[in-house]
Write a protein that holds these residues in place. Structure first.
Motif, PDB file in Angstrom:
ATOM      1  N   GLY A   1       0.688  -1.234   0.206  1.00  0.00           N
ATOM      2  CA  GLY A   1      -0.032   0.316   0.139  1.00  0.00           C
ATOM      3  C   GLY A   1       1.158   1.183   0.037  1.00  0.00           C
ATOM      4  O   GLY A   1       0.313   2.820  -0.333  1.00  0.00           O
ATOM      5  N   LEU A   2       2.423   0.580  -0.712  1.00  0.00           N
ATOM      6  CA  LEU A   2       2.849   2.521   0.165  1.00  0.00           C
ATOM      7  C   LEU A   2       3.265   2.809  -1.406  1.00  0.00           C
ATOM      8  O   LEU A   2       3.486   2.180  -2.071  1.00  0.00           O
ATOM      9  N   PRO A   3       3.996   3.798  -1.838  1.00  0.00           N
ATOM     10  CA  PRO A   3       4.004   4.128  -3.014  1.00  0.00           C
ATOM     11  C   PRO A   3       5.505   4.017  -3.227  1.00  0.00           C
ATOM     12  O   PRO A   3       5.751   3.608  -2.016  1.00  0.00           O
ATOM     13  N   ALA A   4       5.865   3.965  -4.237  1.00  0.00           N
ATOM     14  CA  ALA A   4       7.771   4.247  -4.700  1.00  0.00           C
ATOM     15  C   ALA A   4       8.592   4.477  -3.672  1.00  0.00           C
ATOM     16  O   ALA A   4       7.666   6.548  -3.440  1.00  0.00           O
ATOM     17  N   ALA A   5       9.813   4.334  -3.268  1.00  0.00           N
ATOM     18  CA  ALA A   5       9.719   4.623  -2.431  1.00  0.00           C
ATOM     19  C   ALA A   5      10.677   6.859  -2.687  1.00  0.00           C
ATOM     20  O   ALA A   5      10.751   6.657  -4.352  1.00  0.00           O
ATOM     21  N   PRO A   6      10.209   7.497  -2.363  1.00  0.00           N
ATOM     22  CA  PRO A   6      10.945   8.942  -2.740  1.00  0.00           C
ATOM     23  C   PRO A   6      12.584   8.472  -3.954  1.00  0.00           C
ATOM     24  O   PRO A   6      13.382   7.918  -3.251  1.00  0.00           O
TER      25      PRO A   6
ATOM     26  N   SER B   1      16.078   6.799  -3.003  1.00  0.00           N
ATOM     27  CA  SER B   1      15.810   6.264  -1.288  1.00  0.00           C
ATOM     28  C   SER B   1      15.287   4.729  -1.905  1.00  0.00           C
ATOM     29  O   SER B   1      14.483   4.530  -2.861  1.00  0.00           O
ATOM     30  N   VAL B   2      15.076   4.668  -0.364  1.00  0.00           N
ATOM     31  CA  VAL B   2      14.817   3.249  -0.875  1.00  0.00           C
ATOM     32  C   VAL B   2      14.049   2.815   0.551  1.00  0.00           C
ATOM     33  O   VAL B   2      14.380   3.670   1.820  1.00  0.00           O
TER      34      VAL B   2
ATOM     35  N   LEU C   1      12.882  -3.290   0.724  1.00  0.00           N
ATOM     36  CA  LEU C   1      11.840  -3.934  -0.630  1.00  0.00           C
ATOM     37  C   LEU C   1      11.434  -2.593  -1.534  1.00  0.00           C
ATOM     38  O   LEU C   1      11.727  -1.097  -1.071  1.00  0.00           O
ATOM     39  N   ARG C   2      11.097  -2.954  -2.582  1.00  0.00           N
ATOM     40  CA  ARG C   2      10.446  -1.735  -3.654  1.00  0.00           C
ATOM     41  C   ARG C   2       8.982  -1.912  -3.958  1.00  0.00           C
ATOM     42  O   ARG C   2       8.576  -3.627  -4.091  1.00  0.00           O
TER      43      ARG C   2
ATOM     44  N   PRO D   1      18.966   6.653   1.918  1.00  0.00           N
ATOM     45  CA  PRO D   1      19.012   7.097   1.255  1.00  0.00           C
ATOM     46  C   PRO D   1      19.968   5.952   0.167  1.00  0.00           C
ATOM     47  O   PRO D   1      20.649   5.087   1.049  1.00  0.00           O
ATOM     48  N   ALA D   2      19.996   5.615  -0.840  1.00  0.00           N
ATOM     49  CA  ALA D   2      19.778   4.811  -1.925  1.00  0.00           C
ATOM     50  C   ALA D   2      21.574   4.499  -1.589  1.00  0.00           C
ATOM     51  O   ALA D   2      21.441   3.388  -1.681  1.00  0.00           O
ATOM     52  N   VAL D   3      22.138   5.503  -1.352  1.00  0.00           N
ATOM     53  CA  VAL D   3      23.611   5.285  -1.761  1.00  0.00           C
ATOM     54  C   VAL D   3      24.665   4.970  -0.477  1.00  0.00           C
ATOM     55  O   VAL D   3      25.434   3.985   0.137  1.00  0.00           O
ATOM     56  N   SER D   4      23.237   5.104   0.980  1.00  0.00           N
ATOM     57  CA  SER D   4      24.002   4.862   2.606  1.00  0.00           C
ATOM     58  C   SER D   4      23.814   3.091   2.680  1.00  0.00           C
ATOM     59  O   SER D   4      22.781   2.136   2.245  1.00  0.00           O
TER      60      SER D   4
END
Length: 135
Positions: A61-66, A69-70, A87-88, A117-120
């Motif tokens: 039920g959540l939108p795609a990550a900003p 971000s992940v 989780l995507r 953050p996607a790179v973190s």
């Protein structure tokens, strides 16, 4: 041949489904937490199987990550948080993962879901906490 390859793929899919269903059927703890984010209502559901020491984790039920971000799933242990899977999903398709218990010493006491953050790859969460459940 193509037919043999198709049968082999089907056999692998059936085995994966049986494995998934066995975890859900044998789960001794099922934890659910509602999550509201950006006008979306969803949640995190965890099926805990103490026999296999695996969890089925569903985020829905959540939108795609900003952007950049992940959604990050964490185990909560006495010694701190242990990073698990990303989780995507988007509001139309849930994310699903089967995860094994972490190798670090001590019992798992809960789980958390954050936006990172996607790179973190920090050892502790640094982003907003969406869900935090204790067992």
């Amino acid at each position: 041949s193509a037919a043999e390859a198709a049968l082999l793929r089907r056999d692998h899919q059936i085995a994966a489904l049986r494995d998934t269903l066995s975890i859900i059927r044998e789960a001794q703890h099922i934890v659910q937490q509602d999550i509201a984010m950006d006008g979306h209502k969803g949640g995190l559901v965890i099926f805990d199987d103490p026999v296999t020491h695996r969890w089925n984790v569903v985020m829905h039920g959540l939108p795609a990550a900003p952007a950049d971000s992940v959604y990050q799933f964490w185990f909560i242990k006495q010694t701190g948080m242990v990073r698990s899977v990303e989780l995507r999903c988007d509001s139309g398709h849930p994310a699903f993962a089967t995860v094994a218990m972490p190798d670090t010493p001590g019992p798992v006491m809960g789980a958390a879901l954050t936006v990172e953050p996607a790179v973190s790859r920090t050892p502790e969460p640094s982003g907003p906490m969406l869900a935090h459940v204790q067992f």
